[in-house]
Design a protein around this motif. Structure first.
Motif, short mmCIF file in Angstrom:
data_model
loop_
_atom_site.label_atom_id
_atom_site.label_comp_id
_atom_site.label_asym_id
_atom_site.label_seq_id
_atom_site.Cartn_x
_atom_site.Cartn_y
_atom_site.Cartn_z
N PHE A 24 2.66 83.52 -84.11
CA PHE A 24 1.22 83.42 -83.86
C PHE A 24 0.71 82.00 -84.05
O PHE A 24 -0.50 81.75 -84.07
N GLY A 25 1.62 81.05 -84.24
CA GLY A 25 1.20 79.65 -84.40
C GLY A 25 0.32 79.44 -85.63
O GLY A 25 -0.69 78.74 -85.56
N GLN A 26 0.70 80.06 -86.74
CA GLN A 26 -0.16 79.99 -87.92
C GLN A 26 0.12 78.76 -88.78
O GLN A 26 1.09 78.71 -89.53
N PHE A 28 -2.37 76.64 -91.26
CA PHE A 28 -3.75 76.65 -91.76
C PHE A 28 -4.15 75.28 -92.29
O PHE A 28 -3.37 74.61 -92.97
N LEU A 29 -5.38 74.91 -92.03
CA LEU A 29 -5.89 73.59 -92.45
C LEU A 29 -6.28 73.61 -93.92
O LEU A 29 -6.97 74.53 -94.37
N GLY A 54 -8.84 82.13 -83.49
CA GLY A 54 -7.88 82.06 -84.58
C GLY A 54 -8.47 81.55 -85.88
O GLY A 54 -8.18 80.44 -86.32
N GLU A 75 -9.44 86.88 -83.68
CA GLU A 75 -8.18 86.75 -84.41
C GLU A 75 -7.21 87.85 -83.98
O GLU A 75 -7.53 89.03 -84.06
N ASP A 100 -6.73 89.68 -79.05
CA ASP A 100 -6.05 88.56 -78.43
C ASP A 100 -7.06 87.87 -77.51
O ASP A 100 -7.57 88.50 -76.59
N ILE A 101 -7.34 86.61 -77.75
CA ILE A 101 -8.37 85.91 -76.96
C ILE A 101 -8.03 85.95 -75.46
O ILE A 101 -8.92 86.02 -74.62
N ASN A 125 -9.10 75.52 -84.27
CA ASN A 125 -7.78 74.95 -84.51
C ASN A 125 -6.83 75.90 -83.78
O ASN A 125 -6.49 76.97 -84.28
N TYR A 129 1.13 77.40 -79.44
CA TYR A 129 2.04 77.94 -78.42
C TYR A 129 1.30 78.41 -77.18
O TYR A 129 1.93 78.66 -76.15
N1 SAM Z 1 -8.49 78.35 -88.07
C1 SAM Z 1 -7.45 78.45 -89.06
C2 SAM Z 1 -7.29 77.13 -89.76
O1 SAM Z 1 -7.68 76.11 -89.18
O2 SAM Z 1 -6.76 77.09 -90.87
C3 SAM Z 1 -6.13 78.93 -88.47
C4 SAM Z 1 -5.57 78.14 -87.32
S1 SAM Z 1 -3.94 78.59 -86.82
C5 SAM Z 1 -3.39 77.06 -86.08
C6 SAM Z 1 -4.12 79.59 -85.37
C7 SAM Z 1 -4.74 80.98 -85.58
O3 SAM Z 1 -4.83 81.63 -84.30
C8 SAM Z 1 -3.93 81.92 -86.46
O4 SAM Z 1 -4.80 82.55 -87.37
C9 SAM Z 1 -3.34 82.95 -85.47
O5 SAM Z 1 -3.10 84.22 -86.05
C10 SAM Z 1 -4.41 82.99 -84.41
N2 SAM Z 1 -3.96 83.40 -83.07
C11 SAM Z 1 -2.74 83.21 -82.49
N3 SAM Z 1 -2.70 83.69 -81.24
C12 SAM Z 1 -3.94 84.20 -80.98
C13 SAM Z 1 -4.53 84.86 -79.87
N4 SAM Z 1 -3.83 85.08 -78.74
N5 SAM Z 1 -5.82 85.28 -79.95
C14 SAM Z 1 -6.53 85.07 -81.10
N6 SAM Z 1 -6.02 84.45 -82.19
C15 SAM Z 1 -4.75 84.02 -82.14
#
Ligand code: SAM
Length: 290
Positions: A24-26, A28-29, A54, A75, A100-101, A125, A129
């Protein structure tokens, strides 16, 4: 104390027994200065609605909610929903949508803003992927977002904001810059994320143009031609066009004619063509019957 403070983030993750999902490309900032800079770059105030993609555990959401009229945060990971209920329990102007966006019907969703007439900005953020599919989904939704201020892999930000005659310039630059201006606002080092990604990131600010950058007869065809122009980057435009449209004598004659009308040399490379050049080329190709 902020969600993004390193100790607070760690405590939240521990309390909820959260484990990161790479798929999920997690990332966190955990840097409040950067979060403030994102909010400043997006110029958010109480007359702006925000869509966040996300929210993770809510690090950016907290800053957005403080400054914006309302935040709608999409999310995908359902494990994060109860965590966000916890971390944002004192925040009244956030709707978390567990979706899922890429599958969301944004036109319908945005009617759920308390004041749907306010301008909408996208601030996020992004999960790296799917940066490009998300941007295209947002642009193609035809919702009049006024701005996107989004974090992505630096290399992708460079490609989107690239000018002609650079290595980074390509069909992605054209697909976005046709609708929006794009500039890199600032670079973010990988060290401010948990876990740290393998690449540096950048905040890209994109502002919707009042009109697309060029007027073309057929947008889909214009995007098709601009893609075709970059398929083999080392080859000439002529080679790319004949690979795409075919090498029959009749086709070649039509291609020659179109290049003449558009006043473009066949020996040029796609990367030397401006967006306006591609617009003229697409219209000329239509004119000769493609
Ligand atoms: N905003 C947070 C931060 O800055 O700490 C988290 C950013 S993290 C790079 C990406 C977030 O997007 C994760 O929480 C992940 O679960 C969510 N995510 C991944 N694919 C997604 C999708 N298709 N639709 C919605 N959210 C998604």
């Amino acid at each position: 104390m902020r969600i993004a403070d390193k100790n607070v983030t760690r405590a939240i993750l521990e309390r909820h027994g959260f484990t990161f999902k790479k798929s999920f490309g997690q990332n966190f900032l955990t840097d409040t200065n950067i979060l403030q800079k994102i909010v400043d770059t997006a110029e958010i105030d109480k007359n702006v609605n925000v869509i966040e993609i996300g929210p993770g555990i809510g690090a950016l959401t907290e800053f957005l909610a403080e400054n914006a009229a309302e935040v709608m945060a999409f999310e995908i990971d359902d494990r994060l929903v109860p965590i966000l209920e916890d971390t944002l329990r004192d925040v009244g102007n956030v709707q978390v949508i567990n979706e899922d966006i890429l599958k969301s019907d944004l036109q319908t969703r945005i009617k759920d803003f308390a004041n749907p007439d306010l301008p909408i900005k996208v601030v996020a953020n992004l999960p790296y992927y799917i940066t490009t599919p998300i941007l295209m989904h947002l642009i193609e939704s035809k919702i009049p977002f006024s701005e996107f201020v989004v974090m992505m892999q630096k290399e992708v930000a460079d490609r989107i904001s690239a000018e002609p005659n650079t290595k980074a310039y390509g069909s992605l630059s054209i697909a976005v810059q046709y609708y929006m201006t794009a500039r890199v606002a600032f670079i973010v080092p990988r060290t401010v994320f948990v876990p740290a990604p393998n690449v540096d990131s950048a905040i890209l600010k994109m502002v919707r143009r009042e009109e697309p950058l060029v007027q073309v007869q057929d947008e889909d065809f214009f995007f098709r031609v601009s893609k075709a122009g970059f398929v083999h980057r080392r080859k000439t435009l002529w080679n790319n066009l004949t690979s795409h449209f075919g090498k029959a004598e009749e086709t070649k004659e039509k291609l020659e004619k179109a290049l003449e009308i558009a006043e473009i040399k066949p020996t040029i490379r796609g990367e030397a063509l401006s967006i306006a050049d591609f617009g003229r080329l697409a219209d000329a190709l239509k004119e000769v019957g493609f």
